[in-house]
Design a protein around this motif. Structure first.
Motif, PDB file in Angstrom:
ATOM      1  N   CYS A  59       0.840  -1.204   0.000  1.00 16.08           N
ATOM      2  CA  CYS A  59       0.000   0.000   0.000  1.00 16.08           C
ATOM      3  C   CYS A  59       0.873   1.252   0.000  1.00 16.08           C
ATOM      4  O   CYS A  59       0.593   2.214  -0.732  1.00 16.08           O
ATOM      5  CB  CYS A  59      -0.924   0.019   1.213  1.00 16.08           C
ATOM      6  N   ARG A  64      -1.580   3.546  -2.347  1.00 15.88           N
ATOM      7  CA  ARG A  64      -2.972   3.156  -2.573  1.00 15.88           C
ATOM      8  C   ARG A  64      -3.526   2.545  -1.290  1.00 15.88           C
ATOM      9  O   ARG A  64      -2.802   2.128  -0.410  1.00 15.88           O
ATOM     10  CB  ARG A  64      -3.100   2.126  -3.709  1.00 15.88           C
ATOM     11  N   THR A  68      -7.942  -1.000  -2.512  1.00 19.41           N
ATOM     12  CA  THR A  68      -7.442  -1.009  -3.894  1.00 19.41           C
ATOM     13  C   THR A  68      -6.640  -2.269  -4.157  1.00 19.41           C
ATOM     14  O   THR A  68      -6.811  -2.921  -5.197  1.00 19.41           O
ATOM     15  CB  THR A  68      -6.587   0.237  -4.179  1.00 19.41           C
ATOM     16  N   ARG A  71      -8.938  -5.121  -4.566  1.00 22.58           N
ATOM     17  CA  ARG A  71      -9.581  -5.099  -5.881  1.00 22.58           C
ATOM     18  C   ARG A  71      -8.603  -5.580  -6.957  1.00 22.58           C
ATOM     19  O   ARG A  71      -8.973  -6.348  -7.848  1.00 22.58           O
ATOM     20  CB  ARG A  71     -10.089  -3.695  -6.204  1.00 22.58           C
ATOM     21  N   TRP A  72      -7.352  -5.139  -6.866  1.00 27.36           N
ATOM     22  CA  TRP A  72      -6.336  -5.579  -7.821  1.00 27.36           C
ATOM     23  C   TRP A  72      -6.153  -7.095  -7.757  1.00 27.36           C
ATOM     24  O   TRP A  72      -5.983  -7.754  -8.770  1.00 27.36           O
ATOM     25  CB  TRP A  72      -5.008  -4.890  -7.561  1.00 27.36           C
TER      26      TRP A  72
END
Length: 105
Positions: A59, A64, A68, A71-72
């Motif tokens: 992160c 991010r 995120t 989700r990736w």
């Protein structure tokens, strides 16, 4: 080439003496240094391939959020390797994503 000659002498009969001038030593030393550098580069590449970071560190690297990265992962964009239940991201994968985002080869 110098290394091959030295190896053939070492494997040959005993009691052989060598006369080596400075230019021969310079060539042999440069070849030796090149071999060492290549070996170190291979080790560094291997170590970098195995290097991992935690989700929190990833992160920070990407600047991010946690969601995120989740989700990736779901999208298959950056998939962690799991050690037990702990997700770890390979640095090589992180570098690939960074290179894609910034258009680097």
């Amino acid at each position: 080439m110098a290394a091959e000659i030295i190896n053939s002498i070492l494997d040959g009969p005993k009691g052989i003496y060598l006369v080596v001038d400075a230019s021969d030593m310079k060539v042999a030393f440069r070849e030796f240094l090149q071999m060492i550098r290549e070996s170190e580069d291979e080790k560094r590449a291997y170590d970098e391939e195995l290097a991992t970071v935690t989700r929190e560190e990833a992160c920070k690297i990407f600047n991010r959020s946690y969601s995120t990265l989740l989700r990736w992962e779901k999208d298959g964009y950056l998939v962690p390797v799991k050690i037990g239940k702990t997700p770890l991201y390979k640095m090589s994968d992180i570098k690939d994503v960074l290179n894609q985002n910034f258009g680097k080869p």
